[in-house]
Structures are given as C-alpha cells and as structure tokens.
Design an enzyme around this catalytic site. Structure first.
Site, short mmCIF file in Angstrom:
data_model
loop_
_atom_site.label_atom_id
_atom_site.label_comp_id
_atom_site.label_asym_id
_atom_site.label_seq_id
_atom_site.Cartn_x
_atom_site.Cartn_y
_atom_site.Cartn_z
N GLU A 424 9.77 20.29 -10.74
CA GLU A 424 10.86 19.43 -11.18
C GLU A 424 11.99 20.29 -11.75
OE1 GLU A 424 9.62 17.38 -14.63
OE2 GLU A 424 11.56 16.43 -14.98
N ASP A 497 7.17 18.27 -15.82
CA ASP A 497 7.11 18.32 -17.28
C ASP A 497 6.16 17.26 -17.82
OD1 ASP A 497 8.90 20.36 -17.51
OD2 ASP A 497 10.66 19.05 -17.73
N ASP A 499 6.70 15.13 -19.90
CA ASP A 499 7.47 14.09 -20.59
C ASP A 499 7.68 12.90 -19.66
OD1 ASP A 499 9.26 15.01 -18.76
OD2 ASP A 499 10.71 15.76 -20.22
N ASP A 501 10.32 11.78 -17.99
CA ASP A 501 10.97 12.07 -16.70
C ASP A 501 10.00 12.73 -15.74
OD1 ASP A 501 13.32 11.00 -17.40
OD2 ASP A 501 14.43 12.89 -17.62
#
Ligand code: 0RA
Length: 633
Positions: A424, A497, A499, A501
């Site tokens: 990403e 990641d 997180d 996103d």
C-alpha cells in the site's frame, strides 16, 4: 577454315559433356522429375509452334522400352544449312545448348521456368535420339547417341504431311529409373492445353498390355480451366468472365468466376509457366478487380454513401481465376524464377481487365449482383471479425504483455520460487523495494486511490489502473481468460498498514481475488503479510511484537525494565532494513495464508466484506487466515 570448324565442334562436344557431367544443373534432378523434364522440354517446342499458330496437334507416346515419341503437325524444324557452321539447322538445334531460341524469333515461347535448356540437353542425356522432320514433301531424319550425331541429316522418304517427330531413350547411366508417371505428365499436359486454346494434346501410354490414352482439348482455353477448377465447387453465378486481348506485343487472357467458398484461387501464368510467386500480371489483375467491382457497386448504389470500399481481400473471397499472359521477352525474378518482372505488363493487364470486366458487369446484371453481394458479405464478415478482434485486444489490455512500470520485478523466473508483495502506498513501496531480496521478491505498490472503487461495479473495478497493473503483474488474465498456469508468482502477499485505510485496501483486494481469481486462493497462493505492531528497545536489543499479547510477554521477560515502546502506525515508519527483518525475511516473517472453503462461502463473505460494519470483516480475516511461519524451511 578447317581449324575453325574443328574448334566449333569441340565447343559443341564440351557443351554436351557439361550437361552429362552435371545433369542436375540443366534439368533439375535425375529422378522422376528430371525424367519428366526431358519430355516437357521436347513438348514445349511443339507448344511453341502451336502458340505461333502453325500447329494444333501434339501426340506424346510412352513406349514399353522407356523411350518417348513426341509428334506435332507444325511447320517442321528447319533443315537448311546454317551459314556460320555450315551445318543443318536441325543438327544445330540438337547439338548446341540454348540454340533453339535463335530460330523463329519474335514469337511467344514457352518458358520452362528454371530449366528450358532446349532439346540439345535432352539429346545429351539420351542413349539415342532420332528426329524426323516432315517438310516440303520430304521426311528428313537424323540420329544421335548421347548427343552426338551418328548420321547426317538424310532424306528418307516422301510425305504429304508436315511436322516434327522426336523419339528419344533417356540414358540409363544418368537416370535412376525410367518410370514415367502418367498422371503427373497428364496434369501438365492438361494445363498446357487449357493455356493453349484450340490445341489437341494427347498422351498415349503403351507401356502396359492395354494402351491408355488421354486427350486434352479445350475450346474455351482458360475459361475451361476455371470451369475445371470449379468442378468441385459451387459457383454463385452462371457466366464465367473471359477476356482475350493483345496490348502491344503482350497477349492477355483472363477468366474468373465466384464460388460460395472463402478461399481465393488465382493462378497466374506467363508463357504457359505457372508463376507461383505472381508478379506484374497478377498485380495488374488484382488492381483491376478491386477497382472495377468498387466502381460498379458505387455506380449502382450497392455500396451506399458512408460505406467503405471493398478491400482487395473482400473482392477475392471465393474467387477462382486464371490470368495468363504471353510475351516475347518474359523476365522472371525471384529465387524460383516463378515471378514475372516485366513492368509494362501490370498496366496492360489492368487496363484490359478493367475494361472487359466493367462491360461484363453491365451485360450480365444478374452475375454482377451475385458477385457484389458476395463482396458485401465478405466485407461485413471482415468488419465483424475486426471488431471482435479489437474487443479481444481491448480486453487483453488487462493481460497485456508489458509489465506495469511501477512493478519492481524479481530476477527469478520460476514462479514457484517467486513472490509478489502488493504494498500500500508509494512510500511503503519504496521501503519494500529497498529492503527486499530482489532475487525472488517482487514489489508492486498500489495507491490509495484504489479505495474509491470499493463499492463500484465490477467493470469499474476492472477499469481501475491499479487493478489493471495488478492483473498484468500476476500474468493470469481475468474472468473467462483467467489461467492459473500463467501465474508469475506462487506467493502473492498483501502487505498493508495496520490501520483503517490499510484494512480497507486489504478488504478490497481480497474481494477482488474472491470474485475474479478464486482459483488463486483455492490453490493457496494468497497471503497476508504481518508487520509488527510494536518495537520494543532494551539496551542494544530490538524486540518486535506482532500483537498486544506478544508485547505483554516481551515486557514480562524484560522484567519491568523501563523500556521505550513505539507503535508502528504504518509500514512507512520502518526503514528498509526493519521492513526486511520484521515482515519480508522468510526466515523470520509470519505470513497468513488466505484460504476459503468453497465458492459459496466466498460469495457470502464478499457481501459481508462489502458491508459497512467493521467487526465481521475482521472476524473473516482472522478465521480464514491461518498462520504460516517460515515458509521456506
Ligand atoms: C523455327 C522455325 C520454324 C519452325 C520451328 C522452329 C519448329 C520447331 C519445332 C520443334 C518441335 N516442333 C517444331 N516445329 C517447328 C519455321 C520455319 C519455317 O517454316 O519458316
């Protein structure tokens, strides 16, 4: 004076000796084809006499002993004394290489392709040869052995006939076997008869107890040739187009008919030689055909405004045609010498065929309609085929052969040893590219933009640049064209990641793989990378924790020491070395292999994944991903 004659005689003998030493150079080979070539050489001379308009009958007899007789009813080979050599023209023709062409100049001569060395070569390669000329009420005769005269030219009897009769026995010392193939000779004679309208060409085989005879005569010339070729086909119109016209010194003949087939069979001849490589006569013919049919279709509103002209291919679909030209000085090109080179012939053929074909179409409106209809169908089919092809090409942009520019490929070419990290963002992509083992690890960074298409339809997803890059990198194609056999990496590792996103991107990628590359998951090629959540530093040591649980364990071991703990929010926070150590190094990393039980479940999962709620999504990833450690061990 006497010395000069001797010198000439020596030259003659040397010439014939050269033919005997290297027969292949003169007649191609010494097998059955070379044997036939002898017959053709002799027959060609008689056909020349027919082309000149002085002969309409040729008889070829195959005798039981292997000898052959060729008889024609032409003017007879001249027997008068040749002023330079003081020899009979008859003898010169039979003993001097390439001497035949010097007689009867200004006529069309059958050009026997590569060979055409004349009857003197046949003589040189024959145990014996005897020629009888019926001329001026007398029969002249001369005999030869292996090319050398063994008699003078003698008058042996009186005759009321005209013509030349040549008998010869191919030399058994040169030819492997004296076995003529009737059908093969017959085929060439048939062709000769088509191309020489009005000629009777008879092949008589006396080798067996019962004699076989086949005679070829075609009043229609090449028109009959077209009818013959179409005997096994279905013509779509009644009348065969035919034209015969002289342009300057070039004699032009063309005939054509359309059939319901798709193949194009156009045969082009120059001086009765099948010019298999085409040439100027064929070019002129094709140009005339395309132009005339387009003009006619336009004029009669069969090609409407806005419709494109018929292409050359359109007007040749299902066409049977013969184009035959005769010239006094044919020039042959190309390796096989089977291509006509005379430049002036193109324009001559084009103008003759254009004019005559236009007239034919006017006079035969029914035939014309059928022909134009055929061209229209061909044009439409070609257009449809082109569109279908374009579509396929457009489709396969997704599987185009050029790898995406941002893919950092590995050097390993064996897919079973290769990995692809789908990363990403560009910054994490940069770290991964630097930290990887480039020998077997490839990196494809995907941009966040991919998120925008999460809820979009499949077509939109497929038109997404990032997804396209992914498909191209994988090499498998997609949808119906998906082929797992073309997979370029056997481990596809999604590295995002930890997180929100990151999880979104992971979700999107998973749904994409579920929907479009199910086999890839079924075969266990899909993985999720596990970057650490925490970095714990104690003295000079670094500890990575991949979960809160693990963090607690580590802290317990360090026994309450005051240690700095940092939480990784993104892959970009790690430098390349750290990324390698924690997430990419096969010796240390943990990968989650994505597995599904069956397609039905995958579909349900897809719905769930596409939903708004986060918890079920998380649960899915946890329950369907099993941990795989140290894959390479
Ligand atoms: C040159 C001139 C003339 C006839 C021939 C050649 C001729 C050659 C062969 C070979 C086989 N059959 C042939 N028939 C004719 C004509 C001479 C004249 O009469 O003016």
């Amino acid at each position: 004076m006497a010395a000069r004659y001797e010198a000439k005689d020596i030259q003659v003998l040397e010439g014939l000796e050269a033919v005997r030493r290297r027969p292949g150079m003169y007649i191609g080979s010494t097998d059955v084809r070379g044997l036939h070539q002898l017959v053709f050489e002799v027959v060609d001379n008689s056909v020349d006499e027919a082309l000149a308009g002085f002969c309409d009958r040729i008889l070829v007899v195959l005798h039981p002993d292997g000898s052959v007789t060729v008889r024609d009813n032409g003017r007879g080979i001249p027997v008068d004394i040749h002023p330079q050599t003081k020899k009979s023209a008859l003898e010169v023709v039979h003993t001097v290489l390439h001497s035949g062409a010097k007689f009867g100049g200004g006529q069309y001569k059958v050009a026997s392709g590569l060979h055409g060395v004349g009857v003197s070569a046949v003589n040189a390669l024959s145990e014996w040869l005897e020629v009888k000329v019926h001329r001026d009420g007398k029969v002249y005769r001369q005999r030869y052995q292996r090319g050398k005269p063994v008699t003078k030219v003698e008058v042996i009897e009186k005759t009321k006939e005209r013509g030349t009769l040549t008998s010869f026995m191919p030399d058994r010392a040169i030819f492997k076997a004296i076995h003529y193939q009737f059908d093969s000779l017959a085929q060439r004679f048939r062709e000769m008869a088509f191309l020489t309208r009005g000629l009777w060409l008879t092949l008589r085989d006396q080798r067996k107890d019962s004699e076989i005879e086949r005679a070829f005569y075609f009043e229609g010339g090449i028109r009959s040739f077209v009818r013959y070729l179409d005997r096994t086909r279905k013509p779509i119109h009644d009348h065969i187009f035919y034209v015969e016209r002289q342009e300057n010194s070039t004699l032009i003949e063309a005939a054509l008919q359309y059939t319901d087939g798709y193949a194009e069979s156009i045969f082009a001849f120059a001086n009765n030689i099948n010019t298999i490589d085409g040439g100027t006569h064929l070019t002129g013919f094709r140009a005339a055909l395309t132009r005339t049919l387009n003009d006619y279709a336009r004029k009669n509103n069969l090609l409407k405004e806005g419709e494109e002209n018929f292409s050359g291919e359109d007007v040749r679909e299902g066409l049977t045609a013969i184009i035959s030209v005769k010239l006094t000085d044919p020039q042959f090109e190309s390796q096989t010498k089977a291509k006509l080179g005379n430049a002036e012939v193109k324009g001559q053929v084009e103008s003759v065929v254009t004019e005559a074909l236009a007239a034919f179409l006017e006079e035969r409106p029914r035939d014309a309609r059928a022909i134009i209809e055929k061209c229209t169908t061909a044009a439409h089919a070609r257009e449809a085929a082109r569109k279908a092809r374009d579509l396929v090409i457009r489709k396969s942009v997704l599987e185009s052969l050029t790898l995406p520019g941002k893919l950092a490929d590995c050097s390993e070419r064996d897919p079973s040893k290769s990995e692809l990290y789908i990363v990403e963002g560009d910054s994490a992509g940069g770290s991964a590219k630097q930290g990887r083992e480039r020998r077997f690890q490839a990196v494809l960074p995907l941009r966040g933009k991919i998120l925008n298409v999460e809820k979009a339809g499949l077509t939109k997803i497929l038109s997404n640049k990032e997804i396209q890059a992914l498909i191209t990198a994988l090499g498998t194609g997609v949808g119906e064209q998906f082929d797992l056999g073309n997979l370029r990496y056997h481990r596809i590792i999604i590295m995002t990641d930890a997180d929100v996103d990151g999880s979104h991107i992971r979700t999107l990628l998973l749904t994409f793989f579920f929907r479009h590359m199910l086999d890839l998951i079924k075969n266990g090629h899909l993985y999720i990378a596990q970057p650490p959540l925490y970095l714990i530093q104690h003295k000079k040591e670094k500890y990575y924790a991949y979960s809160d649980e693990e963090k607690e364990k580590i802290l317990k071991r360090l026994d309450g020491a005051k240690v700095p703990i940092s939480r990784y929010k993104g892959l970009g926070e790690m430098n390349p070395e750290q990324l390698w150590e924690t997430t990419m190094n096969p010796e240390r990393r943990t990968l989650l292999q994505v597995g599904i039980e069956d397609a039905a479940e995958a579909d349900r999962t897809f719905e769930m994944l596409m939903g708004e709620e986060v918890p079920p999504r998380k649960r899915f990833i946890q329950t369907h991903a099993k941990q795989v450690r140290n894959l390479d061990v």
